[in-house]
Enzyme design. Structure first.
Site, short mmCIF file in Angstrom:
data_model
loop_
_atom_site.label_atom_id
_atom_site.label_comp_id
_atom_site.label_asym_id
_atom_site.label_seq_id
_atom_site.Cartn_x
_atom_site.Cartn_y
_atom_site.Cartn_z
N ASN A 148 0.80 -1.24 0.00
CA ASN A 148 0.00 0.00 0.00
C ASN A 148 0.83 1.29 0.00
OD1 ASN A 148 0.83 -0.57 2.59
ND2 ASN A 148 -1.03 0.24 3.54
N GLU A 245 4.50 -5.15 11.81
CA GLU A 245 3.52 -4.08 11.59
C GLU A 245 2.36 -4.69 10.83
OE1 GLU A 245 3.35 -1.17 12.71
OE2 GLU A 245 5.36 -0.77 13.43
N CYS A 279 -3.47 0.41 6.89
CA CYS A 279 -3.57 -0.51 8.03
C CYS A 279 -4.27 0.12 9.23
CB CYS A 279 -2.18 -0.95 8.43
SG CYS A 279 -1.07 0.46 8.65
N GLU A 457 7.83 1.25 14.78
CA GLU A 457 8.61 1.94 13.76
C GLU A 457 8.56 3.43 14.08
OE1 GLU A 457 6.92 0.25 9.99
OE2 GLU A 457 8.88 -0.73 9.89
P1 NDP Z 1 0.72 -9.77 3.19
O1 NDP Z 1 0.74 -10.24 4.58
O2 NDP Z 1 0.02 -10.58 2.19
O3 NDP Z 1 2.20 -9.61 2.64
C1 NDP Z 1 3.16 -8.78 3.26
C2 NDP Z 1 4.53 -9.15 2.76
O4 NDP Z 1 4.90 -10.42 3.32
C3 NDP Z 1 4.62 -9.33 1.25
O5 NDP Z 1 5.89 -8.88 0.82
C4 NDP Z 1 4.48 -10.82 1.10
O6 NDP Z 1 4.97 -11.33 -0.11
C5 NDP Z 1 5.27 -11.31 2.29
N1 NDP Z 1 4.94 -12.65 2.77
C6 NDP Z 1 3.78 -13.32 2.63
N2 NDP Z 1 3.86 -14.52 3.26
C7 NDP Z 1 5.09 -14.59 3.82
C8 NDP Z 1 5.78 -15.58 4.60
N3 NDP Z 1 5.21 -16.72 4.95
N4 NDP Z 1 7.04 -15.32 5.00
C9 NDP Z 1 7.65 -14.15 4.69
N5 NDP Z 1 7.05 -13.18 3.93
C10 NDP Z 1 5.79 -13.40 3.51
O7 NDP Z 1 0.17 -8.27 3.25
P2 NDP Z 1 -0.22 -7.33 2.04
O8 NDP Z 1 0.98 -7.06 1.20
O9 NDP Z 1 -1.44 -7.90 1.41
O10 NDP Z 1 -0.56 -5.96 2.79
C11 NDP Z 1 -1.78 -5.72 3.39
C12 NDP Z 1 -1.71 -5.98 4.88
O11 NDP Z 1 -0.65 -5.23 5.45
C13 NDP Z 1 -2.95 -5.55 5.61
O12 NDP Z 1 -3.31 -6.51 6.58
C14 NDP Z 1 -2.52 -4.28 6.30
O13 NDP Z 1 -3.27 -3.98 7.43
C15 NDP Z 1 -1.11 -4.57 6.62
N6 NDP Z 1 -0.37 -3.32 6.80
C16 NDP Z 1 0.09 -2.99 8.05
C17 NDP Z 1 0.73 -1.78 8.27
C18 NDP Z 1 1.27 -1.41 9.62
O14 NDP Z 1 2.15 -0.57 9.68
N7 NDP Z 1 0.80 -1.97 10.70
C19 NDP Z 1 0.90 -0.80 7.20
C20 NDP Z 1 0.43 -1.26 5.92
C21 NDP Z 1 -0.21 -2.48 5.76
P3 NDP Z 1 4.08 -11.21 -1.48
O15 NDP Z 1 2.94 -10.32 -1.23
O16 NDP Z 1 5.02 -10.64 -2.43
O17 NDP Z 1 3.66 -12.58 -1.78
#
Ligand code: NDP
Length: 483
Positions: A148, A245, A279, A457
């Site tokens: 995002n 996060e 998020c 963070e």
């Molecule tokens: P995901 O959890 O799907 O993915 C996050 C990252 O983790 C991606 O790079 C993904 O790879 C990677 N990933 C997925 N599975 C694994 C694993 N088993 N081991 C290591 N890495 C892995 O989240 P999204 O990208 O869909 O983002 C949306 C989510 O992020 C929402 O829940 C949102 O709330 C949260 N978020 C939280 C924030 C915060 O600061 N608290 C800020 C912004 C978002 P890939 O996608 O390339 O497969």
């Protein structure tokens, strides 16, 4: 078509993993091929990071700060170009990207550049003998990004890590691979030594290479709660430090004495910015029953005036959702809300945007929910979908606001000073706002309570998460031998 490479040792690296396509969410068109990361490529990134760590951790903190400062200046100088990249990659409106995405990344680099040289340990007087502490880097840190805020997330992780003398291997989300690569090139231009910021590309499999690798000391991930749990479990095998996060379903509470125009502004900001893909969004809006009608009138009127459209159009307020899968997920939640008895007060439909026929656009959507137990009230949707609920008593609304496994953020709108502080003291959330929402300058720590995360963070708090403390005892006299 340009192929986005990996970036290892301050150089493009073609990568030998399976390459993949990168789409523009506003059109559904392929915009780039992206190199994939094989286990061999990952070993190269590790080897390079080990060399980088030797050089970087030996530099004076002032010198580290100077390089981060230079990178921050380069980001600002390329604000427009980088903003356009974020728009193309993430589907967010250009008016936001020009104002927020690049500058918040640059702010973060600038902030930690300034802090680098002031990091220090303590001296502890022991009455003759003494001890001191050294705040040392952890080593190789892995950064795993969500889609995002791709550039901002990369900066939020890299800046404190590098300021503390660590090196980082960063993996952006598979769907937004571009800006991390651009950031790496900017770091090179700013004078960052080889191996200090490497970028690998790919999906969860590459993420798992990071969480498994014994040479990685820490993983910082932004992502969903379930992903965070997997990352923490995998990291436990080698007891890596973790910063998580994660997601949220944050409450915004609007009391009867609130400035309703401000409150409307706050909930719109907290639900429709970046198409609702934030998020910390306040997707559970609790409004006092006595002002509900007024509040809804204003809210619906202003929400209907938002322009959903081509993200590159400066007039657009609400852009495209990140992908077809995500679009479908959000539309399913909208259907589910209606099936479960919530009243659809505004929006709820797909939007056809001229010139962006293949894009994933949804109207800003407002539900009035009869109770808290609906799935649209409980689960993170991560799209432009708000639920409005009513309350009458402060104690009741506090209990309902906290009745969630998430704890990322919360907001309170009231003119009553004591009530505002009483409420935030009771709210189970890592980030609370009074009479505003979703404002996150780099100076303040950000992170979740409960299942929304671990660690913080930004702010000075992040320093704790990117350093380890070494205690040194110094004897000033001969030892007393008890044997
Ligand atoms: P995901 O959890 O799907 O993915 C996050 C990252 O983790 C991606 O790079 C993904 O790879 C990677 N990933 C997925 N599975 C694994 C694993 N088993 N081991 C290591 N890495 C892995 O989240 P999204 O990208 O869909 O983002 C949306 C989510 O992020 C929402 O829940 C949102 O709330 C949260 N978020 C939280 C924030 C915060 O600061 N608290 C800020 C912004 C978002 P890939 O996608 O390339 O497969």
């Amino acid at each position: 078509m340009e192929k986005i490479p990996l970036y290892i040792d301050n150089q493009d690296n073609k990568g030998s993993g399976k390459s993949f396509k990168n789409y523009n969410p506003a059109t559904g068109e392929v915009i780039h091929e992206v190199s994939g990361t094989s286990p061999d490529d990952f070993e190269k990134a590790i080897h390079s990071a080990k060399q980088g760590f030797k050089v970087w951790s030996a530099k004076s903190p002032t010198e580290r700060g100077r390089i981060l400062q230079k990178a921050s200046q380069l980001l600002r100088a390329r604000n427009d170009e980088l903003a356009q990249i974020e728009v193309m990659d993430a589907g967010k409106p250009i008016r936001e990207a020009l104002e927020v995405d690049v500058t918040s990344g640059a702010d973060c680099l600038e902030y930690y550049a300034g802090i680098a040289a002031s990091l220090h340990g303590d001296h502890i007087d022991l009455g003759g003998d003494f001890a001191y502490t050294r705040r040392e880097p952890l080593g190789i840190c892995a950064g795993i990004g969500a889609w995002n805020y791709p550039l901002q997330i990369a900066c939020w992780k890299a800046a404190p890590a590098l300021a503390c003398g660590n090196v980082m291997i960063f993996k952006p989300a598979e769907v937004t691979p571009l800006s991390a690569y651009k950031l790496a090139k900017i770091f090179t231009e700013a004078g960052l030594p080889d191996g200090v910021f490497n970028v690998v590309q790919g999906d969860a499999e590459v993420g798992q290479m990071m969480t498994k690798h014994p040479a990685i000391a820490k993983v910082s991930i932004t992502g969903e709660v379930d992903t965070g749990k997997k990352v923490m479990a995998a990291s436990a095998a080698t007891l890596k430090h973790v910063t998580l996060e994660l997601g949220g379903k944050s409450p915004i509470v609007i009391f009867e004495d609130a400035d309703l125009d401000e409150a409307v502004h706050g909930v719109m900001l907290g639900n429709f910015y970046t198409q609702g893909e934030i998020c910390s969004n306040g997707t559970r809006v609790f409004v006092h029953a006595s002002v509900k009608e007024d509040f809804l009138d204003k809210l619906i009127q202003r929400t209907r005036a938002l322009k959903v459209g081509d993200p590159s159009d400066p007039d657009t307020h609400v852009g495209a959702l990140i992908s077809k899968d995500h679009f479908e997920k959000v539309m399913q939640y909208i259907a589910l809300g209606q099936e479960q008895g919530a009243e659809l007060a505004c929006g709820g439909k797909q939007v056809e945007v001229k010139g962006c026929e293949g894009g994933y656009f949804i109207e800003p959507t407002i539900f009035i929910a009869p109770e808290d137990n609906l799935r649209i009230v409980k689960e993170e949707i991560f799209g432009p979908v708000m639920t409005v609920l009513t309350f009458t008593e402060e104690e009741e609304v506090l209990q309902r606001a906290n009745n969630t496994p998430f704890g990322l953020a919360a907001g309170v709108f009231t003119r009553d000073l004591r009530r505002a502080h009483r409420m935030v003291a009771g709210l189970e959330a890592g980030m609370c706002w009074i009479n505003t929402f979703n404002i996150n300058p780099v100076e303040i720590p950000f992170g979740g309570y409960k299942q929304s995360g671990i660690g913080r963070e930004n702010g000075l708090a992040a320093i704790e998460h990117y350093t380890q403390l070494k205690t040194v005892y110094v004897a000033m006299d001969k030892m007393v031998n008890p044997f």
